[in-house]
Structures are given as structure tokens and as C-alpha cells.
Design a protein around this motif. Structure first.
Motif, mmCIF file in Angstrom:
data_model
loop_
_atom_site.group_PDB
_atom_site.id
_atom_site.type_symbol
_atom_site.label_atom_id
_atom_site.label_comp_id
_atom_site.label_asym_id
_atom_site.label_seq_id
_atom_site.Cartn_x
_atom_site.Cartn_y
_atom_site.Cartn_z
ATOM 1 N N GLY A 81 -9.722 -17.304 -2.311
ATOM 2 C CA GLY A 81 -10.665 -18.215 -1.659
ATOM 3 C C GLY A 81 -10.605 -18.073 -0.145
ATOM 4 N N ALA A 82 -10.613 -19.208 0.551
ATOM 5 C CA ALA A 82 -10.634 -19.198 2.020
ATOM 6 C C ALA A 82 -9.383 -18.580 2.629
ATOM 7 N N TRP A 83 -8.357 -18.424 1.838
ATOM 8 C CA TRP A 83 -7.088 -17.866 2.332
ATOM 9 C C TRP A 83 -7.051 -16.338 2.187
ATOM 10 N N SER A 84 -8.126 -15.732 1.699
ATOM 11 C CA SER A 84 -8.101 -14.305 1.357
ATOM 12 C C SER A 84 -7.895 -13.392 2.567
ATOM 13 N N ARG A 85 -8.281 -13.875 3.742
ATOM 14 C CA ARG A 85 -8.184 -13.033 4.930
ATOM 15 C C ARG A 85 -6.745 -12.875 5.431
ATOM 16 N N ASP A 86 -5.883 -13.785 5.020
ATOM 17 C CA ASP A 86 -4.546 -13.833 5.621
ATOM 18 C C ASP A 86 -3.453 -13.225 4.756
ATOM 19 N N ILE A 87 -3.803 -12.421 3.780
ATOM 20 C CA ILE A 87 -2.787 -11.731 2.985
ATOM 21 C C ILE A 87 -2.311 -10.526 3.795
ATOM 22 N N GLY A 88 -1.017 -10.356 3.940
ATOM 23 C CA GLY A 88 -0.473 -9.272 4.756
ATOM 24 C C GLY A 88 -0.604 -7.901 4.092
ATOM 25 N N GLY A 89 -0.336 -6.865 4.898
ATOM 26 C CA GLY A 89 -0.261 -5.504 4.371
ATOM 27 C C GLY A 89 -1.579 -4.776 4.259
ATOM 28 N N LEU A 90 -2.690 -5.482 4.489
ATOM 29 C CA LEU A 90 -3.999 -4.840 4.269
ATOM 30 C C LEU A 90 -4.514 -4.183 5.537
ATOM 31 N N PRO A 91 -5.122 -2.992 5.428
ATOM 32 C CA PRO A 91 -5.809 -2.422 6.587
ATOM 33 C C PRO A 91 -6.931 -3.380 7.011
ATOM 34 N N VAL A 151 0.863 -1.177 0.000
ATOM 35 C CA VAL A 151 0.000 0.000 0.000
ATOM 36 C C VAL A 151 0.901 1.229 0.000
ATOM 37 N N ARG A 152 0.776 2.053 -1.053
ATOM 38 C CA ARG A 152 1.586 3.279 -1.144
ATOM 39 C C ARG A 152 0.683 4.470 -1.400
ATOM 40 N N SER A 153 0.893 5.526 -0.655
ATOM 41 C CA SER A 153 0.105 6.747 -0.787
ATOM 42 C C SER A 153 -1.387 6.453 -0.750
ATOM 43 N N GLY A 154 -1.779 5.550 0.162
ATOM 44 C CA GLY A 154 -3.199 5.278 0.366
ATOM 45 C C GLY A 154 -3.855 4.440 -0.708
ATOM 46 N N ARG A 155 -3.072 3.812 -1.585
ATOM 47 C CA ARG A 155 -3.705 2.918 -2.554
ATOM 48 C C ARG A 155 -2.884 1.645 -2.735
ATOM 49 N N ALA A 156 -3.565 0.583 -3.175
ATOM 50 C CA ALA A 156 -2.879 -0.678 -3.441
ATOM 51 C C ALA A 156 -2.000 -0.478 -4.672
ATOM 52 N N ALA A 157 -0.719 -0.833 -4.512
ATOM 53 C CA ALA A 157 0.196 -0.531 -5.608
ATOM 54 C C ALA A 157 0.909 -1.768 -6.137
ATOM 55 N N GLY A 158 0.764 -2.901 -5.465
ATOM 56 C CA GLY A 158 1.442 -4.106 -5.946
ATOM 57 C C GLY A 158 1.380 -5.204 -4.915
ATOM 58 N N VAL A 159 2.111 -6.292 -5.154
ATOM 59 C CA VAL A 159 2.153 -7.405 -4.196
ATOM 60 C C VAL A 159 3.596 -7.854 -3.993
ATOM 61 N N ARG A 160 3.814 -8.437 -2.803
ATOM 62 C CA ARG A 160 5.102 -9.073 -2.527
ATOM 63 C C ARG A 160 4.894 -10.581 -2.507
ATOM 64 N N ILE A 161 5.777 -11.270 -3.199
ATOM 65 C CA ILE A 161 5.669 -12.734 -3.313
ATOM 66 C C ILE A 161 6.726 -13.334 -2.396
ATOM 67 N N ASP A 162 6.465 -14.531 -1.845
ATOM 68 C CA ASP A 162 7.391 -15.035 -0.827
ATOM 69 C C ASP A 162 8.743 -15.472 -1.377
#
Ligand SMILES: Cc1cc2nc3c(=O)[nH]c(=O)nc-3n(C[C@H](O)[C@H](O)[C@H](O)COP(=O)(O)OP(=O)(O)OC[C@H]3O[C@@H](n4cnc5c(N)ncnc54)[C@H](O)[C@@H]3O)c2cc1C
Length: 412
Positions: A216-226, A190-201
Motif C-alpha cells: 500500500g502507501a508504504w510500498s515506496r520505503d522498502i529497502g534494497g530496491l533500485p 537483489v542478487r545477480s540483477g534479479r529479486a531473490a528474496g526479502v529481509r525481515i526486521d
């Protein structure tokens, strides 16, 4: 691919792939990231698309849902013939869409009374179903157990082979130019208040103007989200069994409730019969549970005794993406550039065509189609925290089970 994509889709289940395919058809450059592209062969956890039965059941699922979801389900079911034909033309692959109808059988007199009430409710909403006598049942599906008192015929509840559907979507997306990458998305940038990309492991990061969360069921556990953007989905474990039977054993999908235990049988043209499904609050523990296998086989053979003579092929377990009101969570969020397409719970295979089409409209045109108005991610009040592995393990320790799921076979 050189340069950044316009859209990153997190998750290559049926929802993520249909969104990616449709976005590419709208002229957008799309990357999809998923850790489990090879999972069916690797023994690792895999999306619900792999375990599902593929019922397209707006009618026989009706008693579980509200009117808006009924309208969405009926709309998506109506898109299936063209969707399946377009996929076949793009890939040369058949997705096993069969207009076979569904027989819902009553186990006893009380069950029959419930089906009559359901029939009246369906009629009040303009949904077509037909009451069946015991004799009608045997005529429609001669291998059903003798003595079942009656049932309901849902001529508009059909099926698709969900595994063939996923395979065709993967080929169609790649052929259309989607970059499908193996990887686990750890967080959204999240940059300047908007989603700007993703980090892959694997350490890589990818930037894009639009991020679509379809994990799917894993959607809640993505990091970085308010927390007020994180979708409140939970894993609802489900098991299905695959049997190999003579191809003509069952002409239609059969649903029933044996002494209160819902069960369904979905017959493919090649003789595969999918028996489902358990429904368990067990976190992300996807180990197959013997009790669930036993109950499904017990109830399936009670409805169709000949199934005890066929070949046992497979047990499959995954997690449905459940939401607080059991309806999908689809649309833009409070975070600019971040769109959610998850929470499809028991009907994600059915809802694949409408979700792909309409999320592409949101991303490409910036407009939310009316049919999605009731499914906004903003409809839930309190912000949610990630579930995390620890709480998933705790839920697994208090494993409970109640089989649910159930419903709908002529090629288009
Ligand atoms: C037992 C059972 C029976 C069912 N029967 C039916 C049925 O008959 N009819 C019907 O319509 N629906 C049915 N469903 C529901 C249906 O399977 C789901 O609603 C549907 O699969 C949801 O699609 P999805 O793409 O959102 O999620 P999934 O199919 O679960 O796919 C999610 C994808 O996200 C990926 N992912 C996870 N974490 C990350 C990450 N961090 N980064 C990137 N990718 C990630 C996963 O690897 C996976 O590939 C059933 C489900 C179950 C479990």
C-alpha cells in the motif's frame, strides 16, 4: 513450511491477500509478510483496508479518472458477485457485498447543474446513471433532508464490508495453504540483477523466485530496491467515522457535496453507517484530526438530519496509496522477479478482485493481461527515492485537508 516459497508477497492488505490466494490456487507456494496482522487491536498503524468505506463505485467515481481506469473499475465491479460467493464458499464468511445502488444528491442549483453535466459525460462513455428530481430523491431515500433539488441514481454502484472482506481473504489464503507471517519487510534482496528474496526486521531472510510488492502507501520505503523500480506512491491520509443507526435508516449509499465538501454515507445491514472521508496530504501522520471529524459529521447530518440522533462508534484513520496519476501501479518491473501491485488510491477495495486474478496470471504465466497494459510500473519517467520517516514528518507538519471520496445496497 519447509523450503523456500515460490512467491513472497509483501503486505497482507486486501491486495496482497487476494494476490496470495489466487497465486496459491495456481499451484504456487506463497508466503505473505505483514507487520500489522494484529494492528486493529493493538492501536498501531494499519492498512487502508481497515479505514475504507467499501464503496464499489465505478460510476460515481468516474469524474476523477481516465477511460482505462474506468474500464478496470467496471471490470473489477463485474467480478464482485462471483468473488464474494467464492470467498463465502471457501470460508463460510459473508463479506457484506450488497447490490444497493448509490444516490448522489445535489446540494444546490449549481451542484445540480454539475451533476447534469456529469450525467451527460457518463452517457457519452456508455455508463448508466439516471437524473433524479427532488421528489425522486425523497422516494428513494425518505430520510434525506427536505429541499435538496435533485440528484443522480447510479444503480450499478454497490458496496462490500471491507473489514469482513479482509477477514475472509485472510482465512481463505490460510486455508489454501498460504504461509502468513507477522513481520516488517526491511528490504528486498537483489542478487545477480534479479529479486531473490526479502529481509525481515527480525533478522530472518526468505528467498523466492517471485516477489510481489503490495505494501500500500508504504510500498515506496522498502529497502534494497533500485530507484527506477521503487513505485512512486505517496500516503494520502483519510479519515472515516462509524455510526450505529437503525438498520433501515438508509436503503442506499448516499454521496453528496455540501457547500463544496464531498461526503458519503455507506449503510451496512447491521445498522453501521460509515461516513467518509477526509483527504489530507499529511505524510504518515495517522492521528485523527478533530476538524475532519467535525466536517464529516456536519455534512453528513446536513444530508440526513436523523444522523444527529444515532450513536457515535469510531473514528478510523489510515493512508491511501496515491500514485502520480491517481491510477494503480500493477505489473512486472525492470527488476526480474519483482512485481508491483500498489497505488490503488481511492479504489483498492473495488479493484481487489481484478488485481488478485491478474497479478496471479503475471506471476504464474509470465504474461501481462491487456487490461493492465495502461497501469505498468514503467509508465513513470524519473526514478524515485524512498520517502523516509523524516520527509513524512515534514509533510505532517504542513497538514492540509480537503474531504473527498464518496459513493454507493440488496444482497447478491
Ligand atoms: C478513508 C479511506 C476511504 C476509502 N474508501 C474506499 C472505498 O470506499 N472504496 C474503495 O475501493 N477503496 C477505498 N479506499 C482505498 C482502499 O482502502 C485502498 O486503495 C486499499 O486498501 C489498498 O489496498 P492495499 O492492500 O494495497 O493497501 P493497504 O490496505 O494499505 O494494506 C497494505 C498492507 O501492507 C502492510 N505493510 C506496510 N509496510 C510493510 C512492510 N514493510 N512489510 C510488510 N508489510 C507491510 C501494511 O501493514 C498493510 O497491512 C479508501 C481508503 C481510505 C483511507
Amino acid at each position: 513450511m519447509t523450503g523456500n516459497p515460490d512467491v513472497i508477497v509483501i503486505g497482507a492488505g486486501v491486495i496482497g491477500l487476494s494476490v496470495a490466494w489466487r497465486c496459491t490456487q495456481r499451484g504456487l507456494v506463497v508466503t505473505v509478510v505483514d507487520p500489522a496482522l494484529d494492528a486493529p487491536d493493538s492501536g498501531r498503524a494499519v492498512g487502508a483496508w481497515h479505514t475504507a468505506a467499501g464503496m464499489l463505485a465505478p460510476v460515481t467515481e468516474l469524474h476523477y479518472e481516465g477511460r482505462e481506469l474506468l474500464a478496470l473499475n467496471v471490470d473489477s465491479a463485474a467480478r464482485y458477485p462471483d468473488f464474494a460467493a467464492e470467498l463465502a464458499e471457501a470460508t463460510g464468511l459473508d463479506v457484506g457485498y450488497r447490490r444497493c445502488g448509490t444516490v448522489q444528491v445535489a446540494w444546490d442549483a449549481a451542484d445540480l447543474a454539475d451533476l447534469r453535466a456529469l450525467h451527460a459525460f457518463q452517457a457519452s462513455l456508455g455508463v448508466t446513471s439516471e437524473l433524479l428530481t427532488s421528489r425522486d430523491l425523497r422516494k428513494l431515500s425518505p430520510t434525506l433532508a427536505a429541499g435538496l433539488p435533485g440528484g443522480l441514481w447510479a444503480a450499478d454502484d454497490h458496496q462490500v464490508d471491507n473489514r469482513l472482506l479482509h477477514a475472509a481473504l485472510l482465512v481463505a489464503a490460510r486455508r489454501a495453504g498460504v504461509d502468513v507471517r507477522q513481520g516488517h519487510v526491511a528490504s528486498v534482496d537483489v542478487r545477480s540483477g534479479r529479486a531473490a528474496g526479502v529481509r525481515i526486521d527480525d533478522g530472518a531472510s526468505v528467498s523466492a523466485a517471485h516477489i510481489v510488492l503490495a505494501a500500500g502507501a508504504w510500498s515506496r520505503d522498502i529497502g534494497g530496491l533500485p530507484d527506477d523500480v521503487r513505485p512512486p506512491v505517496r500516503p494520502v491520509k483519510g479519515q472515516t467515522i462509524r455510526l450505529t443507526a437503525p438498520p433501515d435508516l438508509l436503503p442506499h449509499v448516499v454521496r453528496g457535496s455540501v457547500k463544496g465538501h464531498p461526503v458519503y454515507l455507506v449503510p451496512r445491514t447491521n445498522g453501521e453507517v460509515v461516513v467518509g472521508a477526509s483527504s489530507e496530504e499529511a505524510g504518515f501522520d495517522i492521528r485523527a484530526r478533530t476538524g475532519a471529524v467535525y466536517e464529516l459529521l456536519r455534512d453528513a447530518t446536513a444530508l440526513v438530519p436523523e444522523l444527529s440522533e444515532v450513536t457515535f462508534a469510531e473514528v478510523s484513520t489510515s493512508v491511501r496509496p496515491g500514485s502520480p496519476d491517481n491510477a494503480p501501479i500493477i505489473g512486472p518491473t525492470r527488476l526480474d522477479g519483482f512485481v508491483v501491485a500498489t497505488g490503488h488510491y481511492r479504489n483498492g477495495i473495488l479493484l481487489t478482485p481484478v488485481t488478485g486474478d491478474e497479478v496471479a496470471t503475471i506471476v504464474a504465466d509470465g504474461k501481462v493481461p491487456d487490461i493492465l497494459a495502461a497501469f505498468s510500473p514503467d509508465r513513470f519517467g524519473a526514478p524515485v527515492a524512498a520517502t523516509g520517516a523524516a520527509s513524512a514528518a515534514a509533510a505532517a507538519a504542513t497538514n492540509s485537508s480537503t474531504p473527498i471520496e464518496a459513493s454507493p445496497c440488496t444482497s447478491p
